[in-house]
Design a protein around this motif. Structure first.
Motif, PDB file in Angstrom:
ATOM      1  N   SER A   1       2.258  14.298  -9.336  1.00  0.00           N
ATOM      2  CA  SER A   1       2.782  15.511  -9.661  1.00  0.00           C
ATOM      3  C   SER A   1       2.901  15.612 -10.891  1.00  0.00           C
ATOM      4  O   SER A   1       2.957  16.794 -11.386  1.00  0.00           O
ATOM      5  CB  SER A   1       4.068  14.733  -8.286  1.00  0.00           C
ATOM      6  OG  SER A   1       4.717  16.103  -8.826  1.00  0.00           O
ATOM      7  N   ASP A   2       3.785  14.526 -11.690  1.00  0.00           N
ATOM      8  CA  ASP A   2       3.719  14.910 -12.993  1.00  0.00           C
ATOM      9  C   ASP A   2       2.840  15.514 -13.658  1.00  0.00           C
ATOM     10  O   ASP A   2       2.466  16.491 -14.951  1.00  0.00           O
ATOM     11  CB  ASP A   2       3.766  13.421 -13.950  1.00  0.00           C
ATOM     12  CG  ASP A   2       5.693  12.635 -13.278  1.00  0.00           C
ATOM     13  OD1 ASP A   2       5.910  13.665 -12.195  1.00  0.00           O
ATOM     14  OD2 ASP A   2       5.720  11.489 -13.290  1.00  0.00           O
ATOM     15  N   LEU A   3       1.409  14.883 -13.860  1.00  0.00           N
ATOM     16  CA  LEU A   3      -0.117  15.691 -14.037  1.00  0.00           C
ATOM     17  C   LEU A   3      -0.155  17.133 -13.829  1.00  0.00           C
ATOM     18  O   LEU A   3      -0.540  17.751 -14.772  1.00  0.00           O
ATOM     19  CB  LEU A   3      -0.963  15.150 -13.582  1.00  0.00           C
ATOM     20  CG  LEU A   3      -2.248  15.012 -13.779  1.00  0.00           C
ATOM     21  CD1 LEU A   3      -2.220  14.719 -15.731  1.00  0.00           C
ATOM     22  CD2 LEU A   3      -3.665  13.694 -14.036  1.00  0.00           C
ATOM     23  N   MET A   4       0.108  17.156 -12.788  1.00  0.00           N
ATOM     24  CA  MET A   4       0.191  18.401 -12.227  1.00  0.00           C
ATOM     25  C   MET A   4       1.113  19.637 -13.481  1.00  0.00           C
ATOM     26  O   MET A   4       0.753  20.594 -13.609  1.00  0.00           O
ATOM     27  CB  MET A   4       0.403  18.729 -10.869  1.00  0.00           C
ATOM     28  CG  MET A   4       0.138  20.035 -10.223  1.00  0.00           C
ATOM     29  SD  MET A   4       0.100  20.645  -7.870  1.00  0.00           S
ATOM     30  CE  MET A   4       1.626  19.887  -8.141  1.00  0.00           C
ATOM     31  N   TYR A   5       2.434  18.905 -12.992  1.00  0.00           N
ATOM     32  CA  TYR A   5       3.286  20.172 -13.987  1.00  0.00           C
ATOM     33  C   TYR A   5       2.908  20.517 -15.008  1.00  0.00           C
ATOM     34  O   TYR A   5       2.429  21.139 -15.866  1.00  0.00           O
ATOM     35  CB  TYR A   5       4.677  18.866 -13.951  1.00  0.00           C
ATOM     36  CG  TYR A   5       5.279  20.134 -14.789  1.00  0.00           C
ATOM     37  CD1 TYR A   5       5.696  20.608 -13.634  1.00  0.00           C
ATOM     38  CD2 TYR A   5       5.813  19.868 -16.126  1.00  0.00           C
ATOM     39  CE1 TYR A   5       6.944  21.457 -15.236  1.00  0.00           C
ATOM     40  CE2 TYR A   5       6.889  19.370 -16.358  1.00  0.00           C
ATOM     41  CZ  TYR A   5       7.757  21.314 -16.156  1.00  0.00           C
ATOM     42  OH  TYR A   5       8.612  21.137 -16.697  1.00  0.00           O
ATOM     43  N   ILE A   6       2.387  18.502 -16.564  1.00  0.00           N
ATOM     44  CA  ILE A   6       1.571  18.788 -17.498  1.00  0.00           C
ATOM     45  C   ILE A   6       0.429  19.617 -17.122  1.00  0.00           C
ATOM     46  O   ILE A   6       0.135  20.199 -18.717  1.00  0.00           O
ATOM     47  CB  ILE A   6       1.580  17.553 -18.416  1.00  0.00           C
ATOM     48  CG1 ILE A   6       3.138  16.572 -18.201  1.00  0.00           C
ATOM     49  CG2 ILE A   6       0.849  17.542 -19.021  1.00  0.00           C
ATOM     50  CD1 ILE A   6       2.623  15.745 -18.310  1.00  0.00           C
TER      51      ILE A   6
ATOM     52  N   SER B   1       1.428   6.730  -6.255  1.00  0.00           N
ATOM     53  CA  SER B   1       0.113   7.986  -6.827  1.00  0.00           C
ATOM     54  C   SER B   1       0.976   9.298  -6.817  1.00  0.00           C
ATOM     55  O   SER B   1       0.400   9.771  -7.839  1.00  0.00           O
ATOM     56  CB  SER B   1      -0.682   7.420  -6.577  1.00  0.00           C
ATOM     57  OG  SER B   1      -0.728   7.262  -4.891  1.00  0.00           O
ATOM     58  N   LEU B   2       1.343   9.298  -5.738  1.00  0.00           N
ATOM     59  CA  LEU B   2       1.684  10.687  -5.857  1.00  0.00           C
ATOM     60  C   LEU B   2       2.717  11.140  -6.714  1.00  0.00           C
ATOM     61  O   LEU B   2       2.626  12.420  -7.333  1.00  0.00           O
ATOM     62  CB  LEU B   2       2.440  10.530  -4.115  1.00  0.00           C
ATOM     63  CG  LEU B   2       1.673  10.883  -2.801  1.00  0.00           C
ATOM     64  CD1 LEU B   2       2.687  11.001  -1.895  1.00  0.00           C
ATOM     65  CD2 LEU B   2       1.038  12.061  -2.690  1.00  0.00           C
TER      66      LEU B   2
ATOM     67  N   ALA C   1       0.551  -1.557   0.399  1.00  0.00           N
ATOM     68  CA  ALA C   1      -0.058   0.006  -0.310  1.00  0.00           C
ATOM     69  C   ALA C   1       1.184   1.203   0.307  1.00  0.00           C
ATOM     70  O   ALA C   1       0.589   2.355  -0.699  1.00  0.00           O
ATOM     71  CB  ALA C   1      -1.014  -0.126   0.818  1.00  0.00           C
ATOM     72  N   LEU C   2       2.313   1.055   0.692  1.00  0.00           N
ATOM     73  CA  LEU C   2       2.754   2.221   1.060  1.00  0.00           C
ATOM     74  C   LEU C   2       3.389   2.754  -0.353  1.00  0.00           C
ATOM     75  O   LEU C   2       3.533   3.885  -1.150  1.00  0.00           O
ATOM     76  CB  LEU C   2       4.328   2.277   2.085  1.00  0.00           C
ATOM     77  CG  LEU C   2       5.050   3.612   1.970  1.00  0.00           C
ATOM     78  CD1 LEU C   2       4.406   4.311   2.122  1.00  0.00           C
ATOM     79  CD2 LEU C   2       5.862   2.554   2.602  1.00  0.00           C
ATOM     80  N   VAL C   3       4.171   1.603  -1.616  1.00  0.00           N
ATOM     81  CA  VAL C   3       4.337   1.920  -2.529  1.00  0.00           C
ATOM     82  C   VAL C   3       3.106   1.954  -3.838  1.00  0.00           C
ATOM     83  O   VAL C   3       3.826   3.503  -4.872  1.00  0.00           O
ATOM     84  CB  VAL C   3       4.610  -0.067  -3.145  1.00  0.00           C
ATOM     85  CG1 VAL C   3       5.001   0.098  -4.538  1.00  0.00           C
ATOM     86  CG2 VAL C   3       6.193  -0.363  -1.893  1.00  0.00           C
ATOM     87  N   VAL C   4       2.202   1.667  -3.837  1.00  0.00           N
ATOM     88  CA  VAL C   4       1.218   2.636  -4.310  1.00  0.00           C
ATOM     89  C   VAL C   4       1.116   3.706  -3.815  1.00  0.00           C
ATOM     90  O   VAL C   4       0.824   4.428  -4.904  1.00  0.00           O
ATOM     91  CB  VAL C   4       0.408   1.421  -4.024  1.00  0.00           C
ATOM     92  CG1 VAL C   4      -0.911   2.060  -5.339  1.00  0.00           C
ATOM     93  CG2 VAL C   4       0.316   0.245  -4.863  1.00  0.00           C
ATOM     94  N   ALA C   5       1.029   3.921  -2.673  1.00  0.00           N
ATOM     95  CA  ALA C   5       0.592   5.891  -2.639  1.00  0.00           C
ATOM     96  C   ALA C   5       2.075   6.193  -3.151  1.00  0.00           C
ATOM     97  O   ALA C   5       1.895   7.685  -3.573  1.00  0.00           O
ATOM     98  CB  ALA C   5       0.453   5.831  -1.032  1.00  0.00           C
ATOM     99  N   LEU C   6       3.334   5.842  -3.003  1.00  0.00           N
ATOM    100  CA  LEU C   6       4.359   7.090  -3.024  1.00  0.00           C
ATOM    101  C   LEU C   6       4.063   6.567  -4.936  1.00  0.00           C
ATOM    102  O   LEU C   6       4.217   7.721  -5.605  1.00  0.00           O
ATOM    103  CB  LEU C   6       5.241   6.323  -3.382  1.00  0.00           C
ATOM    104  CG  LEU C   6       5.556   6.112  -1.473  1.00  0.00           C
ATOM    105  CD1 LEU C   6       6.823   5.438  -0.939  1.00  0.00           C
ATOM    106  CD2 LEU C   6       6.041   7.735  -1.227  1.00  0.00           C
TER     107      LEU C   6
END
Length: 75
Positions: free
Chosen positions: A39-44, A34-35, A27-32
């Motif tokens: 972040s990439d989507l916000m930049y784009i 997705s973060l 779950a931690l790996v999936v959360a990281l």
């Protein structure tokens, strides 16, 4: 008091703890992941917004300029 029926057998507590820990790590790996994707989507998205604003500004400045005179052909 010895007849208590446990949902998880006491002999298997270690297995349940290990399985729960592995699930928590996944779950931690999936959360990281997705973060980073967010972040990439916000930049784009911000870059596309800036490009659209530039296109709108260019369209407005070209609309403010008078159209070049049309030369009529003489026959």
């Amino acid at each position: 008091m010895a007849d208590i029926k446990h949902v998880i057998e006491p002999e298997r507590f270690g297995l349940w703890i290990a399985a729960t820990f592995v699930i928590a790590l996944l779950a931690l790996v999936v959360a990281l992941i997705s973060l980073t994707r967010v972040s990439d989507l916000m930049y784009i998205t911000q870059a596309e917004t800036i490009l659209l604003n530039k296109k709108i500004d260019n369209a407005n400045t070209s609309a403010d300029m008078p159209a070049p005179p049309v030369q009529e052909e003489q026959q």
